[in-house]
Write a protein that holds these residues in place. Structure first.
Motif: not given
Length: 544
Positions: A424-426, A436-440, A446-447
């Motif tokens: 979840f951190s990344k 999943a993708q890199n958190k923007p 982040h969803i």
């Protein structure tokens, strides 16, 4: 990572979250853990009334199973039922046979049921609207000692018994349809008697999902509210959305409503190339948001002042999505009314489609990505709302699903295993692409909003809530992995096992600060679970 893990926290894994919600509290009702993450009777009623009603109900259910209908078709059918229906407050000693015989003088009764909220109520659907008009002709305005009464005629009526006092003391013979979930202890006992976790999940769903009667009542409440709104906006409709209609709702969930003005005639009328034409004179506003706020302010005031049974009205007009919030006491629903929430309507349609494609909503992959549904869309499916592409196919026959036979038990275990170790951190969750993708952005969870892709639908989830969710996923995974050794044997007293153990009070008593948690040893249960999860593969996978 398969699509089953990415449909979104809020709905696609609704049953899994149902279990998590119950486990988190250990008692009470099924909760939505992350709020931001929906008979036939003739005129002469006789002894066969209930039999006729049940036969009609079975016929309706059979017809509904013949084919999967798109959500807009379901809405139209439900709205038509609601327009032919009335909601009647009854006294506790109401005689069902006499009640139906009295009402049948105004026309054929197609469906009816009783339920309890703040008193006893009956929903009665006639075969046509003329019967409702006939009923109105006979209904009277209540006499009061003064003139302080608003003469607004609603389809919410009260039944008066003018007979002798003795008739009021007779025991009623009607049966009320449940509008709330069964007590948690009763549910645990029920699940403990099932033979498998698959059967437990089916039983849990049946116990908590919206009933036919509850769905009808939700559409009727929308129809009652529409009767006020049409005074200002003829041809408008009020539609339920979210969990009330998307197939993931539970008994007791809120009623989200949308005041739809897009269907009013005149929006898309083609202007003639020459000659004369007419157009309506309209007041102009600075923005669409300003228009929405004005509309909801007026409608909210009317609901507060004129609509019977509506209490606690709040006009929350400065929120990102302006709304009017109130309680509808006759139904027991907490209601939110919006007027410019079209993207949420498309989200409702998408989740409904996913639920209809496969009741498990998940596999490797059970359901297609949103991008794939967009590729299958035809010209009639084209939908762009405020610059956001909300297009996806609505014809079920165009969607070919992959073969998958995974059990509900396996799918549930994989859900808990997956999110117990998710980064979840990344990483961010993206259901458009099924991966999943890199958190923007910097946020605990982040969803990506599937339609308004720049938004995070889980932005209100804080670090503590996310940590608790992960801890409960870890504990739930551990409990389910122990289910085989705890299955009941023949002749044994039913003790909680499998899914039932997840509904018992949680061992996760609270999440403290990260610093304090590092200083404290993990419980033996969580430590053992983490060791068992080290070999769980978390590989990217594009669902199709």
């Amino acid at each position: 990572m398969s699509m089953r893990n990415l449909v979104s926290f809020q709905r696609a894994m609704a049953l899994s979250f149902a279990v998590y919600g119950l486990h988190a509290r250990g008692r009470g009702i099924l909760v939505n853990c992350f709020q931001n993450i929906d008979t036939f009777l003739c005129r002469c009623i006789g002894t066969n009334a209930v039999v006729a009603r049940n036969e009609a109900t079975r016929k309706d259910e059979t017809d509904e199973k013949d084919e999967r209908k798109p959500l807009h078709a379901v809405r139209v059918e439900r709205q038509e039922q609601a327009e032919r229906s009335v909601l009647i407050s009854c006294h506790s000693g109401t005689n069902e046979k006499k009640f139906l015989k009295y009402l049948s003088r105004h026309g054929v009764i197609k469906k009816y049921f009783f339920y309890e909220s703040y008193g006893v109520y009956a929903v009665v659907e006639f075969a046509n609207r003329e019967s409702v008009a006939s009923l109105f002709e006979e209904a009277t305005i209540p006499s009061v000692s003064n003139d302080s009464i608003v003469p607004f005629k609603s389809r919410l009526l009260s039944l008066r018994n003018l007979s002798s006092v003795d008739s009021l003391n007779k025991q009623s013979d009607y049966q009320c349809q449940p509008q709330t979930t069964i007590p948690i202890n009763e549910l645990i006992q029920k699940l403990s008697r099932e033979e498998s976790i698959d059967h437990q999940m089916t039983s849990l769903t049946e116990a908590y999902q919206l009933t036919e009667e509850n769905s009808r009542l939700r559409f009727l409440v929308c129809s009652l509210l529409k009767d006020i709104a049409v005074a200002y906006f003829p041809e408008c409709t009020i539609k339920p959305f979210g969990s009330s209609v998307n197939g993931f709702g539970k008994l007791g969930c809120d009623l989200d409503m949308f005041l739809d003005l897009d269907g009013i005639h005149g929006w898309n009328v083609k202007m003639p190339k020459s000659g004369l034409s007419l157009e309506f004179q309209m007041k102009r506003a600075n923005s669409e948001r300003g228009v929405t706020q004005s509309i909801l302010s007026v409608v909210g005031e009317c609901v507060d002042q004129f609509e019977p049974g509506c209490v606690g009205v709040q006009k929350i007009l400065n929120a990102r999505c302006p709304l009017v919030r109130f309680s509808h006491q006759p139904s027991g629903f907490q209601c939110d009314l919006t007027a410019n929430n079209r993207v949420a309507m498309k989200s409702t349609e998408l989740l409904y489609l996913y639920g209809e494609l496969d009741p498990r909503t998940r596999r490797p992959p059970i359901i297609p990505t949103l991008d794939h549904l967009r590729e299958l869309a035809g010209p009639a499916d084209k939908s762009v709302i405020e610059g956001n592409d909300c297009t996806f196919v609505s014809d079920f026959s165009k969607i070919q699903l992959q073969t998958n036979t995974e059990t509900l038990e396996r799918l549930l275990c994989e859900f808990f295993d997956f999110y117990a170790t998710f980064a979840f951190s990344k990483m961010s969750i993206n259901i458009r692409k099924g991966k999943a993708q890199n958190k923007p952005e910097v946020a605990p969870l982040h969803i990506q909003n599937p339609f308004e892709t720049s938004l995070n639908v889980s932005k209100n989830v804080n670090t503590t809530q996310l940590q608790r969710f992960v801890a409960l996923c870890q504990e739930s995974s551990w409990l389910l992995h122990q289910s085989e050794s705890n299955m009941p044997r023949d002749g044994e007293t039913a003790t909680p096992w499998g899914l039932a153990t997840l509904l018992l009070p949680s061992q996760v008593t609270g999440i403290k600060s990260c610093k304090k948690r590092r200083q404290e040893p993990a419980s033996e249960r969580i430590r053992s679970l983490l060791e068992s999860l080290k070999g769980v593969p978390v590989l990217p996978h594009q669902g199709g």
